[in-house]
Design a protein around this motif. Structure first.
Motif, mmCIF file in Angstrom:
data_model
loop_
_atom_site.group_PDB
_atom_site.id
_atom_site.type_symbol
_atom_site.label_atom_id
_atom_site.label_comp_id
_atom_site.label_asym_id
_atom_site.label_seq_id
_atom_site.Cartn_x
_atom_site.Cartn_y
_atom_site.Cartn_z
ATOM 1 N N LEU A 8 9.496 0.114 1.458
ATOM 2 C CA LEU A 8 9.972 -0.563 2.662
ATOM 3 C C LEU A 8 9.228 -1.881 2.830
ATOM 4 N N THR A 9 9.970 -2.974 2.934
ATOM 5 C CA THR A 9 9.369 -4.295 3.085
ATOM 6 C C THR A 9 9.657 -4.810 4.490
ATOM 7 N N TYR A 10 8.589 -5.193 5.182
ATOM 8 C CA TYR A 10 8.691 -5.711 6.548
ATOM 9 C C TYR A 10 8.032 -7.077 6.641
ATOM 10 N N ASP A 26 1.138 -11.064 6.856
ATOM 11 C CA ASP A 26 2.467 -11.646 7.047
ATOM 12 C C ASP A 26 3.577 -10.689 6.648
ATOM 13 N N GLN A 27 3.258 -9.781 5.734
ATOM 14 C CA GLN A 27 4.278 -8.873 5.222
ATOM 15 C C GLN A 27 3.645 -7.522 4.902
ATOM 16 N N LEU A 28 4.399 -6.469 5.159
ATOM 17 C CA LEU A 28 4.007 -5.116 4.783
ATOM 18 C C LEU A 28 4.982 -4.635 3.714
ATOM 19 N N ILE A 29 4.457 -4.126 2.614
ATOM 20 C CA ILE A 29 5.291 -3.411 1.649
ATOM 21 C C ILE A 29 4.687 -2.020 1.549
ATOM 22 N N LEU A 30 5.389 -1.063 2.137
ATOM 23 C CA LEU A 30 4.899 0.307 2.204
ATOM 24 C C LEU A 30 5.601 1.156 1.155
ATOM 25 N N LYS A 31 4.798 1.760 0.297
ATOM 26 C CA LYS A 31 5.311 2.731 -0.679
ATOM 27 C C LYS A 31 5.147 4.086 -0.006
ATOM 28 N N VAL A 32 6.211 4.570 0.602
ATOM 29 C CA VAL A 32 6.130 5.773 1.422
ATOM 30 C C VAL A 32 6.448 6.993 0.565
ATOM 31 N N PRO A 36 0.038 -4.450 19.732
ATOM 32 C CA PRO A 36 1.382 -4.145 19.247
ATOM 33 C C PRO A 36 2.034 -5.362 18.592
ATOM 34 N N CYS A 37 2.688 -5.125 17.477
ATOM 35 C CA CYS A 37 3.347 -6.189 16.716
ATOM 36 C C CYS A 37 4.683 -5.662 16.221
ATOM 37 N N ARG A 38 5.720 -6.474 16.337
ATOM 38 C CA ARG A 38 7.030 -6.085 15.825
ATOM 39 C C ARG A 38 7.190 -6.577 14.382
ATOM 40 N N TRP A 39 7.869 -5.765 13.584
ATOM 41 C CA TRP A 39 8.113 -6.083 12.183
ATOM 42 C C TRP A 39 9.606 -5.947 11.909
ATOM 43 N N GLU A 40 10.122 -6.835 11.069
ATOM 44 C CA GLU A 40 11.538 -6.808 10.711
ATOM 45 C C GLU A 40 11.698 -6.268 9.295
ATOM 46 N N LEU A 41 12.539 -5.254 9.137
ATOM 47 C CA LEU A 41 12.813 -4.702 7.817
ATOM 48 C C LEU A 41 13.626 -5.720 7.023
ATOM 49 N N THR A 42 13.086 -6.179 5.901
ATOM 50 C CA THR A 42 13.765 -7.212 5.108
ATOM 51 C C THR A 42 14.275 -6.685 3.771
ATOM 52 N N ASP A 43 13.778 -5.521 3.340
ATOM 53 C CA ASP A 43 14.237 -4.947 2.083
ATOM 54 C C ASP A 43 13.836 -3.481 2.051
ATOM 55 N N HIS A 44 14.598 -2.694 1.322
ATOM 56 C CA HIS A 44 14.231 -1.292 1.152
ATOM 57 C C HIS A 44 14.868 -0.729 -0.112
ATOM 58 N N THR A 45 14.127 0.161 -0.741
ATOM 59 C CA THR A 45 14.617 0.886 -1.911
ATOM 60 C C THR A 45 14.190 2.329 -1.752
ATOM 61 N N VAL A 46 15.154 3.235 -1.821
ATOM 62 C CA VAL A 46 14.862 4.664 -1.747
ATOM 63 C C VAL A 46 15.146 5.274 -3.115
ATOM 64 N N LEU A 47 14.137 5.915 -3.679
ATOM 65 C CA LEU A 47 14.260 6.503 -5.011
ATOM 66 C C LEU A 47 14.782 7.940 -4.925
ATOM 67 N N LYS A 48 15.371 8.420 -6.009
ATOM 68 C CA LYS A 48 15.902 9.783 -6.030
ATOM 69 C C LYS A 48 14.812 10.816 -5.792
ATOM 70 N N ILE A 104 0.824 -1.200 0.000
ATOM 71 C CA ILE A 104 0.000 0.000 0.000
ATOM 72 C C ILE A 104 0.866 1.260 0.000
ATOM 73 N N ALA A 105 0.365 2.306 -0.628
ATOM 74 C CA ALA A 105 1.038 3.601 -0.589
ATOM 75 C C ALA A 105 0.600 4.351 0.664
ATOM 76 N N THR A 106 1.547 4.979 1.331
ATOM 77 C CA THR A 106 1.244 5.739 2.537
ATOM 78 C C THR A 106 2.066 7.018 2.582
ATOM 79 N N THR A 107 1.493 8.033 3.182
ATOM 80 C CA THR A 107 2.245 9.268 3.404
ATOM 81 C C THR A 107 3.177 9.076 4.594
ATOM 82 N N LEU A 108 4.057 10.024 4.793
ATOM 83 C CA LEU A 108 4.963 9.957 5.942
ATOM 84 C C LEU A 108 4.198 9.942 7.259
#
Length: 199
Positions: free
Chosen positions: A191-193, A147-153, A173-185, A8-12
């Protein structure tokens, strides 16, 4: 087992749409659509582009992540208002609603029952992962099944609107582990959790 992925796309500040619930990427939307953002979607998530965008961008890739998309009635109605009865004809498409009695499209499956039970059934079936497109209320109902969050921030804030999870979500409350990330110019970040294993 297949995973339920809230992509999902999300704002900051954690909103997936404005207060009116309209498509933030639509004609009067506030979401910044940069060239590198589009290129990343085409390269990494081609199956998540709606049919008109796929046609405009000449995207024919099947995609490797998802073969099923889930959405709530309000999210589905955004497409209906734009004249699309099935924005994702290349995916199995399920809409959760207790008020729609007949599907506007023969390829779109209506689910009136318990979302959790349906998702657990889908997870047992063969196939790729399951994409939860939204909205916030359906995400809240399926909170424990994600099971997984992919946030388009996006690199923006809007102050108020439809949150990532609706106010109907239980405090859990639930903990999530960052497993991948890509930051665009352009400033957007993907962000994948993965849901952390509770010990």
């Amino acid at each position: 087992m297949r995973k339920l992925v809230y992509y999902i796309a999300t704002t900051l500040d954690g909103f997936i749409a404005g207060p009116d619930g309209a498509d933030p990427t639509g004609p009067n939307g506030f979401w910044p659509i940069s060239e590198d953002y589009i290129q990343h979607l085409v390269a990494e998530y081609p199956e998540t582009l709606p049919a008109p965008a796929r046609a405009a961008l000449n995207v024919t890739a099947e995609g490797t992540r998802f073969d099923t998309v889930l959405e709530g009635r309000r999210t589905y109605e955004i497409g209906l208002k734009a004249g699309m009865t099935d924005a994702y004809p290349h995916l199995r498409h399920l809409v959760f609603s207790r008020t729609l009695t007949e599907s506007p499209d023969p390829a779109v499956e209506l689910v009136a029952g318990d979302p959790v039970a349906k998702v657990r059934e889908l997870k047992q079936q063969e196939g790729k992962d399951i994409w939860l497109i939204g909205g916030g209320e359906l995400a809240s109902a399926l909170y424990t099944e994600i099971d997984q969050l992919i946030l388009k921030v996006g690199a923006l804030t809007i102050g108020s609107g439809i949150p990532l999870f609706s106010h109907k979500a239980a405090f859990d409350p639930c903990r999530w582990e960052l497993t991948d990330h890509t930051v665009l110019k352009s400033g957007a970040a993907f962000l994948t959790y993965a849901r952390a294993n509770e010990s």
